[in-house]
Design an enzyme around this catalytic site. Structure first.
Site, short mmCIF file in Angstrom:
data_model
loop_
_atom_site.label_atom_id
_atom_site.label_comp_id
_atom_site.label_asym_id
_atom_site.label_seq_id
_atom_site.Cartn_x
_atom_site.Cartn_y
_atom_site.Cartn_z
N SER A 1 60.51 47.55 -18.12
CA SER A 1 59.60 47.67 -16.89
C SER A 1 59.89 47.50 -15.62
CB SER A 1 58.46 46.29 -17.21
OG SER A 1 58.11 46.47 -18.48
N LYS B 1 51.84 36.31 -24.27
CA LYS B 1 50.72 36.99 -23.95
C LYS B 1 49.33 36.37 -24.22
CE LYS B 1 52.61 41.69 -24.59
NZ LYS B 1 52.70 42.81 -25.58
N ASN C 1 48.50 41.54 -21.17
CA ASN C 1 49.75 41.65 -20.91
C ASN C 1 49.84 42.31 -19.23
OD1 ASN C 1 48.68 44.40 -20.74
ND2 ASN C 1 50.43 45.31 -21.85
N ASP D 1 47.96 47.13 -23.66
CA ASP D 1 48.58 47.91 -25.09
C ASP D 1 47.85 48.60 -25.79
OD1 ASP D 1 51.23 46.51 -24.55
OD2 ASP D 1 50.80 44.71 -25.49
N ASP E 1 47.59 34.14 -43.84
CA ASP E 1 46.73 33.73 -43.01
C ASP E 1 46.49 34.34 -41.98
OD1 ASP E 1 46.76 31.80 -45.01
OD2 ASP E 1 47.50 30.28 -44.06
N LEU F 1 56.10 50.57 -33.30
CA LEU F 1 55.81 50.33 -31.93
C LEU F 1 57.31 50.03 -31.14
CD1 LEU F 1 53.04 50.19 -32.72
CD2 LEU F 1 52.83 47.93 -31.56
#
Ligand code: NDP
Length: 286
Positions: free
Chosen positions: A22, A71, A92, A107, A160, A228
């Site tokens: 970034s 996040k 984010n 995102d 779960d 991703l």
């Protein structure tokens, strides 16, 4: 780069943060637009997240991106979050305005932009399998639900968590949402065979051995496989060999970054310049 008393400060908070792309993406964009702004990496341990958000306020930092593992946890330290971030349960991008911290999630928008623009895939009415049930999977699931997919299967190691995410999808959208454990091999095989899109939103391929156990016969030539992670993972290699279309997460990385940039600055992001900067930088982290 010019730094003065008027320089705007942006950054990214995460842990670990060493490999983030970034800073190069945003600093290149600031430079391209002639902005007096700087974007820095901040390594913040989970136990220091509260103090770090206080510091953003005290130091008048204009905005930050938020990455693993903060996040979800960062939300309690913000003044408000937008509707999509609330649905996802993860932020984010944080912007400071008049001393208040506002949270967003780019995102989902980044994923959709890359899906449509880079892969030419229109999700409306389609059947999807998402591998993973963490923050990125939630952003992808909500964005795809928003775009009108017919069915979403969430396959996760911990079933779960898959159930929690599918309940969350049904809470906000009238969609068929099926939870399944990653090791329910036969059922997963059939669900992928019937699907148009398979998304890997687990961290397998990024952290630890790059081995996601998906039956190679699941892949077919009508399937798009979107990973991703921003390189060709084992999953993508196998899918490509089996005739599926593939796409990695680089386009999403730049698209979510460009959206954050626009929230940070109110200016149109120089997308191509940001992408080139990331493509160049990525060569050095492989
Ligand atoms: P989280 O930590 O929130 O979730 C991680 C997910 O990976 C969980 O579903 C977890 O399953 C699963 N997982 C981890 N290890 C294994 C394993 N060995 N086998 C099977 N499943 C496993 O991370 P995020 O959701 O934030 O990020 C996920 C990935 O997406 C990362 O690789 C990240 O880099 C990428 N990403 C890419 C972006 C881009 O712009 N290209 C943007 C955002 C994220 P369990 O619940 O069972 O632990």
């Amino acid at each position: 780069m010019k730094v003065s008393g008027k320089t705007q400060i942006f950054g990214i908070i995460g842990c670990p943060i060493e490999h983030t792309l970034s800073p190069v993406m945003h600093n290149t964009a600031f430079e391209a637009l002639g902005m007096e702004a700087v974007y820095l990496p901040f390594s913040v341990r989970p136990e220091d997240l509260g103090k770090a958000t206080m510091a953003l306020r005290a130091l008048n930092v204009s905005g930050v991106n938020v990455t693993l593992p903060h996040k979800g946890a960062v939300i309690e330290f913000l003044d408000d979050i937008d509707v999509f971030a609330k649905r996802v349960g993860a932020v984010n991008t944080v912007i400071q305005k008049s001393g208040k911290l506002h949270g967003y999630n780019t995102d989902g928008a980044g994923f959709m932009l890359s899906l449509r623009k880079d892969a030419h895939f229109e999700p409306e009415g389609k059947k999807v399998v998402i591998l993973g049930a963490g923050g990125a999977a939630a952003a992808v699931a909500m964005a795809l639900s928003d775009a009108g997919v017919r069915r979403i299967v969430v396959a996760n190691r911990n079933k779960d968590r898959a159930e929690v995410l599918t309940k969350r999808i049904r809470k906000y959208y009238d969609r068929e949402a099926i939870p399944i454990a990653l090791d329910e091999g036969r059922a997963l095989y059939w669900l992928i065979r019937e699907s148009d899109l398979l998304v890997n939103a687990t961290s397998v391929g990024l952290i630890g051995p790059d081995k996601l156990k998906i039956n190679p016969n699941s892949f077919h030539d009508k399937l798009l496989v979107f990973d991703l992670i921003y390189r060709e993972t084992q999953l993508l290699k196998i899918a490509r060999r089996r005739g599926s279309k593939i796409i990695d997460g680089l386009g999403m990385l730049v698209s979510q970054g460009a959206r954050s940039f626009e929230l940070f600055t109110g200016k149109r992001a120089p997308f191509r310049i940001m992408k080139t900067a990331v493509e160049h930088a990525i060569k050095y982290i492989k």
